[in-house]
Design an enzyme around this catalytic site. Structure first.
Site, short mmCIF file in Angstrom:
data_model
loop_
_atom_site.label_atom_id
_atom_site.label_comp_id
_atom_site.label_asym_id
_atom_site.label_seq_id
_atom_site.Cartn_x
_atom_site.Cartn_y
_atom_site.Cartn_z
N TYR A 161 1.04 -1.26 -0.01
CA TYR A 161 -0.23 0.00 0.02
C TYR A 161 0.93 1.27 -0.42
CZ TYR A 161 -4.64 2.10 0.47
OH TYR A 161 -5.61 3.73 0.90
N LYS A 168 -4.00 8.03 3.84
CA LYS A 168 -4.60 7.66 4.25
C LYS A 168 -5.45 8.09 6.05
CE LYS A 168 -7.63 6.08 0.29
NZ LYS A 168 -8.35 7.11 -0.27
#
Length: 260
Positions: A161, A168
């Site tokens: 990720y 995020k």
């Protein structure tokens, strides 16, 4: 019981949905559920390339407002909210489902990410939500709901990720701080954290198919969620039934996030 009891959950609500790219988008799941529950929609598309995919969806959902929105172009962002103010005069719901990072930064490790790529990912995926909130607040004089899409990689390390994890995490923190600042105005703010979904944005992640398979096996409910599951959750959060909830990060992942 009176007919009022049977009114659709979001009857009369006006919702701006950003980030629809095609029929597999999380944002489209939100738009479809909202429309089924009585909301009137404003839908945006990112560029001319995506317009061909999004316009038929907006037409099918009878969205009276359909406009381009590249969040790096401030004039387009202003135009969307000016149009909402002119045509509707108010806004009840905002869904931010926009995330992007340069491919070379996304597919490399965090240590190798460029300052320019990291900054652009943060601007498009995180700070654009703050900019939208600033423009939405004057239209939410009677309160409203702001919803942003996150992922479990903001809270825990998810291999591959990469730089989107810190981005995020910043988005989730923005949701909490905006919830605090806007609570006195009756505006509720949430981050939604869906489990892995087959979206166009997710396809850019390395070994994403492996992540999907593992998620389905490990989730307590034993299956992946879909875009409609996310839309239903967002509809609940935007409804009067969630009037005392704000500042949360809500997982829609079949319970995957509780697993070690």
């Amino acid at each position: 019981m009176s007919e009022e009891t049977y009114r659709p959950l979001l009857q009369g609500a006006r919702a701006l949905i950003t980030g629809v790219a095609n029929e597999h988008s999380i944002a489209y799941g939100c738009a479809k559920v909202f429309a089924e529950l009585g909301a009137e929609l404003a839908i945006t598309y990112a560029n001319d390339k995506t317009r061909g995919y999004v316009e038929p969806l907006a037409r099918a959902l009878k969205a009276p407002i359909f406009m381009p929105l590249d969040v790096t172009r401030h004039e387009q962002l202003d135009a969307v909210f000016e149009t909402i103010a002119e045509q509707w005069g108010s806004l009840d719901i905002l869904v931010h489902s926009i995330a992007w990072a340069p491919k070379e930064d996304l597919q490399g490790g965090l240590l190798d990410s460029s300052a320019a790529g990291f900054g652009l990912a943060m601007d498009i995926s995180c700070h654009s939500f703050v900019r939208m909130a600033r423009l939405a607040v004057p239209l939410m004089s009677n309160g409203g709901s702001l919803l942003a899409m996150s992922y479990h990689g903001a809270q825990k390390v998810v291999p591959n990720y990469n730089l989107m994890g810190p981005v995020k995490a910043a988005l989730e923190a923005c949701c909490r701080y905006l919830a605090y600042e806007l609570g006195p105005r009756g505006i509720r703010v949430h981050a939604i954290s869906p489990g892995p979904l087959k979206t166009r944005a997710a396809s850019g992640l390395k070994d994403f198919d492996l992540l999907l398979g593992e998620a389905a096996q490990r989730a307590p409910l034993g299956e992946l969620v879909d875009i409609m599951d996310v839309g239903i959750t967002c509809a609940y959060l935007a409804s009067p039934y969630a009037r005392r909830l704000s500042g949360e990060t809500l997982y829609v992942d079949g319970g995957l996030n509780i697993m070690a």
